[in-house]
Design a protein around this motif. Structure first.
Motif, short mmCIF file in Angstrom:
data_model
loop_
_atom_site.label_atom_id
_atom_site.label_comp_id
_atom_site.label_asym_id
_atom_site.label_seq_id
_atom_site.Cartn_x
_atom_site.Cartn_y
_atom_site.Cartn_z
N GLU A 1 -45.89 50.93 -67.21
CA GLU A 1 -45.72 51.65 -66.35
C GLU A 1 -46.04 51.35 -65.01
N TYR A 2 -47.16 50.58 -65.02
CA TYR A 2 -47.63 50.20 -63.66
C TYR A 2 -46.73 49.23 -63.15
N LEU A 3 -46.11 48.44 -64.02
CA LEU A 3 -44.98 47.08 -63.33
C LEU A 3 -43.81 48.10 -63.08
N GLU A 4 -43.53 48.94 -63.71
CA GLU A 4 -42.17 49.76 -63.35
C GLU A 4 -42.40 50.36 -62.09
N ASN A 5 -43.73 51.05 -61.87
CA ASN A 5 -43.80 51.67 -60.73
C ASN A 5 -43.71 50.76 -59.36
N ALA A 6 -43.95 49.27 -59.73
CA ALA A 6 -43.81 48.49 -58.54
C ALA A 6 -42.53 48.15 -57.81
N GLY A 7 -41.46 48.86 -58.78
CA GLY A 7 -40.05 48.78 -58.25
C GLY A 7 -39.17 47.60 -58.94
N ASP A 8 -37.95 47.74 -58.66
CA ASP A 8 -37.13 46.89 -59.40
C ASP A 8 -37.47 44.95 -59.04
N ALA A 9 -38.44 44.80 -57.91
CA ALA A 9 -38.52 43.51 -57.65
C ALA A 9 -39.28 42.75 -58.77
N CYS A 10 -40.19 43.56 -59.57
CA CYS A 10 -40.66 42.98 -60.58
C CYS A 10 -39.88 42.47 -61.72
N GLN A 11 -39.00 43.30 -61.96
CA GLN A 11 -37.76 42.65 -62.79
C GLN A 11 -36.87 41.68 -62.49
N ASN A 12 -36.78 41.37 -61.07
CA ASN A 12 -35.83 40.51 -60.45
C ASN A 12 -36.53 39.24 -59.67
N SER A 13 -37.72 39.23 -59.40
CA SER A 13 -38.17 38.16 -58.76
C SER A 13 -39.39 37.35 -59.26
N LEU A 14 -39.19 36.32 -59.60
CA LEU A 14 -40.35 35.40 -60.31
C LEU A 14 -41.57 35.22 -59.18
N ILE A 15 -41.37 35.06 -58.25
CA ILE A 15 -42.52 35.31 -57.31
C ILE A 15 -43.16 36.45 -57.08
N PHE A 16 -42.61 37.60 -57.05
CA PHE A 16 -43.27 38.90 -57.09
C PHE A 16 -44.25 39.00 -58.53
N ARG A 17 -43.47 38.65 -59.68
CA ARG A 17 -44.09 38.70 -60.81
C ARG A 17 -45.51 37.83 -60.62
N GLN A 18 -45.25 36.48 -60.03
CA GLN A 18 -46.45 35.73 -60.05
C GLN A 18 -47.72 36.48 -59.20
N TYR A 19 -47.17 37.11 -58.22
CA TYR A 19 -48.31 38.01 -57.45
C TYR A 19 -48.94 38.94 -58.07
N ILE A 20 -48.11 39.89 -58.71
CA ILE A 20 -48.58 40.80 -59.78
C ILE A 20 -49.55 40.13 -60.83
N VAL A 21 -49.47 39.22 -61.55
CA VAL A 21 -50.07 38.59 -62.66
C VAL A 21 -51.42 38.19 -61.96
N MET A 22 -51.48 37.54 -60.84
CA MET A 22 -52.45 36.92 -60.11
C MET A 22 -53.45 38.28 -59.53
N ASP A 23 -52.74 39.28 -59.08
CA ASP A 23 -53.54 40.51 -58.70
C ASP A 23 -54.29 40.95 -60.02
N MET A 24 -53.73 41.18 -60.94
CA MET A 24 -54.22 41.61 -62.40
C MET A 24 -55.39 40.82 -62.77
N TYR A 25 -55.02 39.66 -62.77
CA TYR A 25 -56.11 38.58 -63.15
C TYR A 25 -57.37 38.87 -62.26
N VAL A 26 -57.34 38.77 -60.98
CA VAL A 26 -58.31 39.06 -60.15
C VAL A 26 -59.10 40.36 -60.26
#
Length: 544
Positions: free
Chosen positions: A351-376
């Motif tokens: 749900e958190y990733l879905e709330n981030a918008g469709d960019a999370c589904q479509n963009s590898l760069i945006f997924r990289q940003y999200i993963v690093m954010d959660m890791y930190v």
């Protein structure tokens, strides 16, 4: 010390009674007035245990004052002094609830004898009240523990239907109904179970409300969910009405204390006892959204949008689409890691990733940003917890191969974050177990030092170690195998046995030394726990 207030219009009589040696008899003279009109506001302010009043006084007589005092302070004992022997006066006094009707003139010795008799009665009533409160507290703790075990059996399917029904009846629950539904409620914004008198008060009010509807709903206190309410009705419509009434009660109760806050969830209705576990699962699923949506609401399972995320294309290429940065609230990650349950991780992450918008589904760069954010966020959480050294997981993008494995699809990203959060929560839970053990040890040490205090209770110890009473009760039982009340009683009984064997103190003195001002109650408890009276124990009538 028992307090005494005097109302007498004759100055000489008033001075004579006022100057008696009250303290020598364990009494405290706290005030005086010359008539009922002056006396009443003083009595309301001082709350005396005993009021001595004349009958015939200007402005407000003693009978009218007695009526007002009994209405305002029903526990106060009233002694009437009167120069009238007429039966009607005495009859009115009896109807009001006056303790003694004394005829003037009366000497100081006679008056003291009557006052001491009233004081002894007050002491007995207080001790009886304390006994009742202690018995009730012990029974409540045992009952809540039994209910918690029953609910675990109910949702885990460990018992046969016959065993379930029998266990339910043994704790006063009649399970037979046509429909069932579960509501989860957590009062308080903090995900920690720290002590809060205001939250305790709200939880007590909620439980009292549910108790008043006990034919159709039962409350189970469970950590960490909070309160679990089981609805049982003959129609879905009536069950919906019950849930709405409870939601309205919560909203109205907590509207006066907006700083506390709450969140609740309602699962899907079911029609079989065996399906109550499904009702609980759907309620728990909705409850996981407390980290994703606004608080101060009751969320129904049916309100959750469970549609799959659709991948958009433009000319055969994925496009980034919209990014909802408002959905990327790092405080929600922190709150979830602190207060969430491991079973809720997939729901939260998806749900958190879905709330981030469709960019999370479509963009590898945006997924990289999200993963690093959660890791930190996860690393920072463990640093605050003081357990960062246990965190073995390395940064997710130390090599191109590793990056590709994590980011190639949204599903692989979700899987990585779920495994990341699971590792963090395992560390958190180990830390919590150690912390709970420390809390129980602190509680036991506090009991060992303060068992002489007759007002020592689950609430006072919980406040001292800074956890909620419900949480302390739960972890105390887990760590010691006994309820809090059982442990406190054992400490007091063991100390009493030591004093009986090693000193020449009287039983009444030992009673006070171990936290019981009423020696009769002490003897009753001692015999109940040891199988003999204190005197018989001292004489070797039972083994220690």
């Amino acid at each position: 010390m028992i307090s005494v207030f005097l109302v007498e219009d004759e100055f000489i009589v008033r001075e004579g009674i006022k100057n008696m040696n009250w303290e020598a008899y364990g009494l405290s003279f706290v005030g005086e007035a010359s008539d009922g009109e002056l006396a009443f506001p003083l009595i309301k302010k001082k709350h005396p245990d005993i009021v001595i009043t004349d009958i015939c006084m200007p402005f407000m007589d003693g009978l009218e004052l007695s009526r007002l005092v009994k209405k305002e302070l029903p526990q106060t004992k009233i002694l009437i002094l009167s120069g009238h022997e007429e039966f009607e006066y005495a009859k009115d006094a009896i109807q009001i609830g006056v303790e003694e009707y004394l005829l003037k003139p009366i000497n100081s010795d006679e008056l003291l004898q009557v006052v001491r008799r009233a004081a002894d009665k007050i002491t007995e009533e207080r001790q009886a009240g304390r006994r009742d409160r202690e018995d009730e507290a012990g029974e409540k703790e045992r009952r809540e523990h039994a209910k918690s075990l029953f609910f675990s059996n109910l949702i885990e399917g460990r018992l046969s239907m016959a065993e379930l029904l029998e266990k339910a009846r043994s704790i006063g629950i009649e399970l037979a109904a046509s429909y069932y539904q579960i509501m989860l409620v957590k009062i308080g914004r903090s995900t920690f179970d720290s002590y809060s008198a205001a939250v305790n008060e709200m939880n007590d009010k909620l439980q009292n409300y549910i108790s008043s509807k006990s034919e159709h709903m039962v409350c189970f206190d469970r950590e960490p969910e909070g309160e679990i309410i089981l609805f049982m009705e003959e129609s879905k419509e009536k069950m919906e009405e019950d849930a709405k009434d409870l939601a309205d009660f919560l909203e109205n109760m907590l509207s006066e204390k907006p700083e506390i806050g709450y969140f609740g969830s309602v699962g899907s209705p079911v029609s079989r006892i065996r399906e109550i576990s499904q009702a609980y699962e759907t309620a728990a699923h909705a409850f996981a959204y407390r980290f994703l949506v606004e608080g101060n609401q009751i969320l129904r399972f049916e309100q959750i949008d469970r549609k799959p995320v659709l991948m958009e294309r433009a000319d055969g290429e994925y496009h980034v689409g919209k990014i909802n940065f408002g959905g990327l609230d790092k405080t929600r990650i922190k709150a979830f890691l602190r207060g969430g349950d491991s079973e809720e991780i997939p729901i939260f992450v998806e749900e958190y990733l879905e709330n981030a918008g469709d960019a999370c589904q479509n963009s590898l760069i945006f997924r990289q940003y999200i993963v690093m954010d959660m890791y930190v966020a996860a690393s920072h959480f463990l640093e605050q917890l003081g357990d960062s050294e246990e965190f073995s997981r390395k940064e997710p993008f130390e090599s191109p191969v590793q990056m590709e494995q994590v980011l190639q699809q949204l599903d692989t990203t979700i899987s990585y974050v779920i495994s990341l959060f699971r590792e963090v929560m395992e560390i958190r839970d180990r830390h919590t177990k150690e912390h709970n053990s420390d809390i129980v040890e602190l509680a036991k040490k506090y009991i060992d030092k303060n068992y002489i205090d007759e007002d020592l209770s689950l609430n006072t110890v919980a406040a001292e170690v800074n956890v909620s009473p419900n949480h302390l009760s739960a972890i105390f039982s887990q760590k010691t195998g006994h309820t809090f009340i059982r442990y406190l009683t054992d400490v007091r009984m063991n100390k009493a046995k030591e004093l009986l064997k090693c000193t020449t103190m009287r039983s009444s003195e030992i009673s006070e030394k171990v936290g019981y001002k009423d020696p009769h109650y002490f003897s009753h408890l001692f015999k109940k726990n040891q199988g003999c009276t204190p005197t018989q124990y001292r004489e070797g009538g039972a083994k220690g």
